[in-house]
Design an enzyme around this catalytic site. Structure first.
Site, PDB file in Angstrom:
ATOM      1  N   GLY A 268     101.328 -16.422  49.562  1.00  0.00           N
ATOM      2  CA  GLY A 268      99.885 -16.404  49.782  1.00  0.00           C
ATOM      3  C   GLY A 268      99.488 -17.151  51.042  1.00  0.00           C
ATOM      4  O   GLY A 268      98.798 -16.622  51.901  1.00  0.00           O
ATOM      5  N   ALA A 269      99.956 -18.387  51.146  1.00  0.00           N
ATOM      6  CA  ALA A 269      99.583 -19.215  52.282  1.00  0.00           C
ATOM      7  C   ALA A 269     100.455 -20.462  52.289  1.00  0.00           C
ATOM      8  O   ALA A 269     101.207 -20.707  51.345  1.00  0.00           O
ATOM      9  CB  ALA A 269      98.110 -19.619  52.189  1.00  0.00           C
ATOM     10  N   MET A 270     100.321 -21.255  53.375  1.00  0.00           N
ATOM     11  CA  MET A 270     101.178 -22.428  53.526  1.00  0.00           C
ATOM     12  C   MET A 270     100.416 -23.582  54.143  1.00  0.00           C
ATOM     13  O   MET A 270      99.719 -23.420  55.142  1.00  0.00           O
ATOM     14  CB  MET A 270     102.382 -22.027  54.396  1.00  0.00           C
ATOM     15  CG  MET A 270     103.349 -23.151  54.653  1.00  0.00           C
ATOM     16  SD  MET A 270     104.108 -23.711  53.088  1.00  0.00           S
ATOM     17  CE  MET A 270     104.327 -25.440  53.447  1.00  0.00           C
ATOM     18  N   ASN A 272     100.974 -26.250  55.992  1.00  0.00           N
ATOM     19  CA  ASN A 272     101.470 -27.047  57.114  1.00  0.00           C
ATOM     20  C   ASN A 272     100.407 -28.026  57.595  1.00  0.00           C
ATOM     21  O   ASN A 272      99.235 -27.670  57.709  1.00  0.00           O
ATOM     22  CB  ASN A 272     101.843 -26.133  58.276  1.00  0.00           C
ATOM     23  CG  ASN A 272     102.591 -24.911  57.816  1.00  0.00           C
ATOM     24  OD1 ASN A 272     103.664 -25.028  57.258  1.00  0.00           O
ATOM     25  ND2 ASN A 272     101.990 -23.739  58.005  1.00  0.00           N
ATOM     26  N   GLU A 305      95.215 -24.755  49.742  1.00  0.00           N
ATOM     27  CA  GLU A 305      95.993 -25.226  50.900  1.00  0.00           C
ATOM     28  C   GLU A 305      95.346 -26.473  51.489  1.00  0.00           C
ATOM     29  O   GLU A 305      96.033 -27.407  51.888  1.00  0.00           O
ATOM     30  CB  GLU A 305      96.132 -24.131  51.958  1.00  0.00           C
ATOM     31  CG  GLU A 305      96.707 -22.807  51.450  1.00  0.00           C
ATOM     32  CD  GLU A 305      97.998 -22.931  50.666  1.00  0.00           C
ATOM     33  OE1 GLU A 305      98.770 -23.874  50.916  1.00  0.00           O
ATOM     34  OE2 GLU A 305      98.240 -22.070  49.780  1.00  0.00           O
ATOM     35  N   GLU A 327     102.554 -28.710  43.510  1.00  0.00           N
ATOM     36  CA  GLU A 327     101.960 -27.408  43.203  1.00  0.00           C
ATOM     37  C   GLU A 327     101.130 -27.433  41.919  1.00  0.00           C
ATOM     38  O   GLU A 327     100.012 -26.937  41.888  1.00  0.00           O
ATOM     39  CB  GLU A 327     103.030 -26.320  43.144  1.00  0.00           C
ATOM     40  CG  GLU A 327     103.727 -26.061  44.490  1.00  0.00           C
ATOM     41  CD  GLU A 327     102.783 -25.715  45.639  1.00  0.00           C
ATOM     42  OE1 GLU A 327     101.597 -25.407  45.372  1.00  0.00           O
ATOM     43  OE2 GLU A 327     103.209 -25.765  46.800  1.00  0.00           O
TER      44      GLU A 327
HETATM   45  N1  ARG Z   1     103.403 -24.301  49.419  1.00  0.00           N
HETATM   46  C1  ARG Z   1     102.874 -22.967  49.431  1.00  0.00           C
HETATM   47  C2  ARG Z   1     101.694 -23.003  48.488  1.00  0.00           C
HETATM   48  O1  ARG Z   1     100.656 -23.335  48.851  1.00  0.00           O
HETATM   49  C3  ARG Z   1     103.837 -21.917  49.022  1.00  0.00           C
HETATM   50  C4  ARG Z   1     104.934 -21.690  49.996  1.00  0.00           C
HETATM   51  C5  ARG Z   1     106.135 -21.127  49.348  1.00  0.00           C
HETATM   52  N2  ARG Z   1     106.980 -20.485  50.273  1.00  0.00           N
HETATM   53  C6  ARG Z   1     108.221 -20.104  50.007  1.00  0.00           C
HETATM   54  N3  ARG Z   1     108.853 -19.473  50.922  1.00  0.00           N
HETATM   55  N4  ARG Z   1     108.828 -20.338  48.899  1.00  0.00           N
HETATM   56  O2  ARG Z   1     101.738 -22.841  47.339  1.00  0.00           O
HETATM   57 ZN    ZN Z   2     100.614 -24.811  46.883  1.00  0.00          ZN
END
Ligand code: ARG
Ligand code: ZN
Length: 881
Positions: A268-270, A272, A305, A327
């Site tokens: 969905g999104a990241m 960073n 995010e 998470e």
């Molecule tokens: N940390 C991201 C989120 O907001 C998900 C990223 C997971 N990416 C992966 N390649 N496993 O939940």
């Molecule tokens: Zn997350």
């Protein structure tokens, strides 16, 4: 023949690194075919580590062209570079030293979408969980935190925009057609939060003033020409920033916050640091192209995010076993945010529907694992609904057990105590124990024991003594690797309703600890005695879904209807209606399977129509009340020996029964819920659309021909109405010429908008019945399909496998064989995507024998293929275990 099966990593093997990373300096010379990365890493040996210990760094598919120690080339005798590690020997005993590594990457051919890759001529990175090691050799683990400086050099004409984490230090023209930019992120971070984006993009700009009066520049980058579509996301971002200050006391900590929307993205999104990267599906929205569900998703994911900045970035995970630390907690935070922005009860219903349809099957099948797992072969396969959604429910239970104030105190302590650290679930739980003085040892089993607990309840009323006794028994089913379970601490909110709908107030309660309306179940069996109850009460259990459990209670449809009419907790009303519906749908399945007439329960029909017609209730809630459990909900309730065709037939008959009985109500709602003014995506307007479309759906179920649905398609002035009308046409009248015309019209109108075409694929992929497989195959050769783009693949192949029970589970097994071929085709390009779609078969063991035999064979075909990725082999092996 198997390669790449991956090593199993165990939690108990955790130990800190031998070397401490102090600083990271990265220089990228970007080129689509050959990007040069120079990484300068300053380390020192951790105290107490043997002077002979080598430095071992992670790598993945790297081409290394230079390796220096303090600017001097390291001789080949002092290092080994393999496919996945770089080992350097003979390093200084105590003094800090600098390692300089030069690697060459090919972003253009990186189809795994991990590390540095290209999407629509934009350079972009994805480093969580283990993507940074595809950029350079590195201690690529979340407990290694360092301060990063990043220099980006690229062609100025094609790549005017150069972004990375933190604050922009400066940049300049290099005089040779190239330019550079430098970024500095003052906050120590793990490598998974690194990001680089470079290309030619449009931008939407705004600012946010924090509680302490600092001005933060906000930027959302999208493809040129799509800027207008980012305004809803920008608004959601500002609301998120304000909400986190008000509710969790968390302020943003850099001068700039950026979001970039890209069209090729695995998830969905990241989050960073300072530079979130999004799947464009969760950024772009306007009335013509986005549904109300899209708007709600954008709001939730933008918030999610952003909230990671504190829960994930400032405080991160010690190791990937702790993934739920960031998470589960962050999902809980985004759920609370959406509940505050919209209707809390309706949001809770949607969450529970999602939890039950996605997480419960995972927890009941071969892929079940604890919220905090203890081993994994491929970490990408643990970005699961158990870690995310059940993780959120566990956090919610802590809040329920402690109460609002102590929960807040625990969170404050967590932020205070662990800011800047990489920590564990134990550290997190300890903050709540310390803040409240409560012992959460038994409660912590929620992190360690997989499987959805089953609570069986039965009540008996003693009229002479005026007591009500509630017997409760909990069992936690066995799951892979965990055959026996301990009893859990289950916080169960409940109310006792009297015949007139009022709530009984017990004079005293014994047999369990009780705080407000929460009883704390802690033993395998417990009997709770309520005294001073004037007449036989109807227990309403698990109000608000206070615990993520399966609940079995013998309750008559009449008692359930009483709850559905009178509960003060709206969620519990929905839950009662849902239970009546599910009982009826399970019975209907049996009737359909035995060739008997399907009987539609009067209590169900009356309950649904009464809820739909009740103008005192908000429309969004009434729409949820009208939404019957899905075919997969019914399958899960039945549990074993499932026949998807019988489930479908039975459910269709119930729908028809409700449609016939409620025709007048539904016709009235069509008028009452018509939009009073121009389109608005707000929750109230969305709720009215939802109720109107629920009514329309029932009316169309009662129709003999497609005219009404075709008219709704013509009249629609927003994507919610349009896509629902198209779905009704395609699903109810698949062969009508009106349907063919509408599909063609929709395709032509939106051919240049891939995200809308994804809806067109998904609607067709979910047409019930065995013929849809052929349609899916045909659609795969449509010019608008692209097997390399994750959104396209998910919307056609993924939707078919996950969301078309009768089509995918064709009795001849062709659906499974098709999926197996797709998995083997996708896997070499994009293993994460392949593995994710394969999880659609996680409930295969609960199918009847003919289908489960076919399913097993298809899985065995995948398992036997050569060169499987670690991602797919991990999933397929666990599914066959
Ligand atoms: N940390 C991201 C989120 O907001 C998900 C990223 C997971 N990416 C992966 N390649 N496993 O939940
Ligand atoms: Zn997350």
């Amino acid at each position: 023949m198997r390669t790449n099966t991956g090593q199993t990593i165990h939690l108990e093997d955790y130990r800190p690194t031998d070397f401490v990373l102090e600083r990271v300096d990265l220089t990228f010379e970007l080129d689509p075919k050959e990007t040069k990365v120079e990484a300068r890493l300053i380390f020192h040996r951790r105290e107490g580590v043997s002077p002979a210990a080598p430095l071992v760094l992670d790598g993945d598919e790297l081409r290394m062209t230079g390796l220096l120690l303090d600017q001097v080339e390291i001789p080949p005798t002092h290092f080994d570079a393999t496919d996945d590690t770089l080992t350097i020997r003979g390093l200084p005993e105590t003094a800090p030293f600098e390692i300089t590594i030069t690697t060459l990457l090919s972003p253009e051919t990186n189809t795994k979408l991990m590390g540095l890759y290209r999407t629509n001529n934009v350079y972009c990175t994805q480093c969580e969980a283990e993507g940074f090691r595809r950029i350079t050799y590195f201690p690529d683990r979340p407990d290694v935190l360092a301060v990063y400086t990043v220099n980006i050099i690229a062609d100025k004409a094609t790549t005017p925009l150069l972004l990375s984490n933190g604050n922009h230090l400066g940049g300049a023209d290099m005089g040779d057609g190239r330019h550079f930019a430098a970024w500095f992120d003052p906050h120590p971070k793990p490598s998974y939060l690194f990001a680089l984006v470079a290309g030619d993009l449009g931008v939407v700009e705004d600012t946010f003033t924090t509680a302490s009066g600092r001005t933060v520049a906000l930027r959302i980058y999208v493809e040129h020409g799509k800027e207008a579509g980012a305004s809803y996301a920008m608004d959601a971002l500002k609301r998120s920033m304000k909400w986190d200050e008000e509710v969790f006391g968390r302020e943003y900590d850099l001068d700039i916050f950026m979001i970039v929307a890209v069209s090729d993205f695995n998830m969905g999104a990241m989050e960073n640091k300072g530079l979130n990267v999004f799947n464009d599906k969760y950024v772009l929205a306007d009335p013509e192209t986005a549904t109300d569900a899209d708007y709600a998703n954008i709001e939730a994911i933008i918030a999610h995010e952003y909230f990671h900045n504190w829960t994930g970035n400032r405080i991160t995970c010690r190791d990937w076993f702790q993934l739920c630390l960031k998470e589960g907690l962050t999902v809980f935070r985004d759920h609370e945010f959406s509940a505050d922005m919209r209707s809390r009860a309706v949001k809770r219903i949607a969450e529970v529907r999602h939890l039950k349809s996605e997480q419960f099957p995972e927890d009941a099948g071969p892929l079940a694992h604890p919220v905090r797992p203890t081993k994994y072969r491929e970490i990408n396969n643990f970005y699961t609904t158990t870690v995310y959604e059940k993780g959120s429910e566990v956090t919610r239970m802590i809040a329920t057990i402690l109460g609002r104030d102590l929960f807040k105190k625990g969170m404050d302590l967590y932020f205070d105590r662990h800011d800047g650290q990489a920590v564990t679930i134990e550290d997190f739980v300890a903050c709540f124990e310390d803040a409240s003085g409560r012992n959460l040892k038994q409660f912590s089993l929620w992190y360690h024991q997989a499987g959805t607990p089953l609570v069986t309840a039965s009540g008996s009323y003693d009229a002479d003594k005026q007591t009500f006794s509630l017997s409760l028994e909990q069992t936690v089913p066995p799951t892979p690797g965990q055959s026996t379970k301990e009893p859990m601490h289950i916080p169960l909110r409940l109310g006792l309703l009297l015949e007139d709908g009022s709530e009984a107030k017990a004079a005293s309660v014994s047999g369990a600890d009780i705080t407000e309306d929460v009883i704390h179940l802690t033993k395998r069996k417990q009997t709770v005695l309520f005294s001073g109850i004037p007449s036989r009460p109807v227990p309403s259990l698990n109000r608000g879904f206070s615990a993520p459990i399966n609940l079995h209670i013998e309750q008559s449809p009449g008692d359930r209807a009483l709850i559905a009419r009178h509960e003060i907790d709206l969620f519990a009303r929905w839950q009662a209606l849902n239970a009546i519906a599910l009982d009826n749908l399970v019975a209907a399945t049996t009737q359909a399977r035995n060739g008997q007439p399907v009987v539609c329960d009067n209590a169900l029909v009356a309950g649904l129509i009464a809820a739909a017609a009740d103008d005192r209730l908000e429309p969004a809630f009434r729409s949820q009340a009208l939404t019957l459990p899905s075919e997969s909900d019914i399958a899960r309730e039945i549990g074993s020996d499932n026949d998807p065709d019988a489930i479908h037939t039975g459910r269709q008959q119930i729908l028809a029964g409700v449609a016939a009985a409620g025709r007048d109500t539904f016709n009235r709602l069509m008028d009452d819920m018509a939009a009073p003014g121009p389109f608005s995506p707000d929750a109230t307007s969305a709720g009215r659309r939802a109720l109107r479309n629920s009514a329309l759906s029932f009316l169309v179920y009662g129709d003999k021909g497609p005219e009404r649905a075709a008219e709704a398609f013509r009249a629609a002035n927003n994507m919610t109405d349009l896509s629902i009308a198209l779905t009704l046409l395609a699903h109810r009248f698949p062969d009508a010429k009106e349907t063919a015309e509408a599909l063609a019209h929709f395709k032509q109108r939106f051919a240049d908008n891939a995200l809308v075409i994804d809806k067109w694929f998904a609607i067709q992929a979910t047409v019930p019945g065995p013929r849809t497989l052929d349609r899916v195959k045909t659609l795969m050769s449509d010019p608008l399909f692209n097997g390399n783009n994750p959104n396209r693949v998910r919307s056609l192949v993924g939707t078919f496998a996950f969301s078309n029970p009768t089509g995918f589970n064709r009795a001849d097994g062709e659906g499974y064989r098709f999926l197996a071929r797709q998995i083997l085709d996708i896997d070499p390009r994009n293993p994460q995507l392949a593995a994710r779609i394969l999880t659609s078969m996680r409930s295969w063991r609960s199918l009847e024998k003919v289908r489960s035999d076919h399913a097993r064979n298809a899985l065995a075909e995948i398992a036997g293929a050569a060169n499987l990725s670690a991602d797919v082999s991990d999933i397929v092996d666990r599914m066959l275990e």
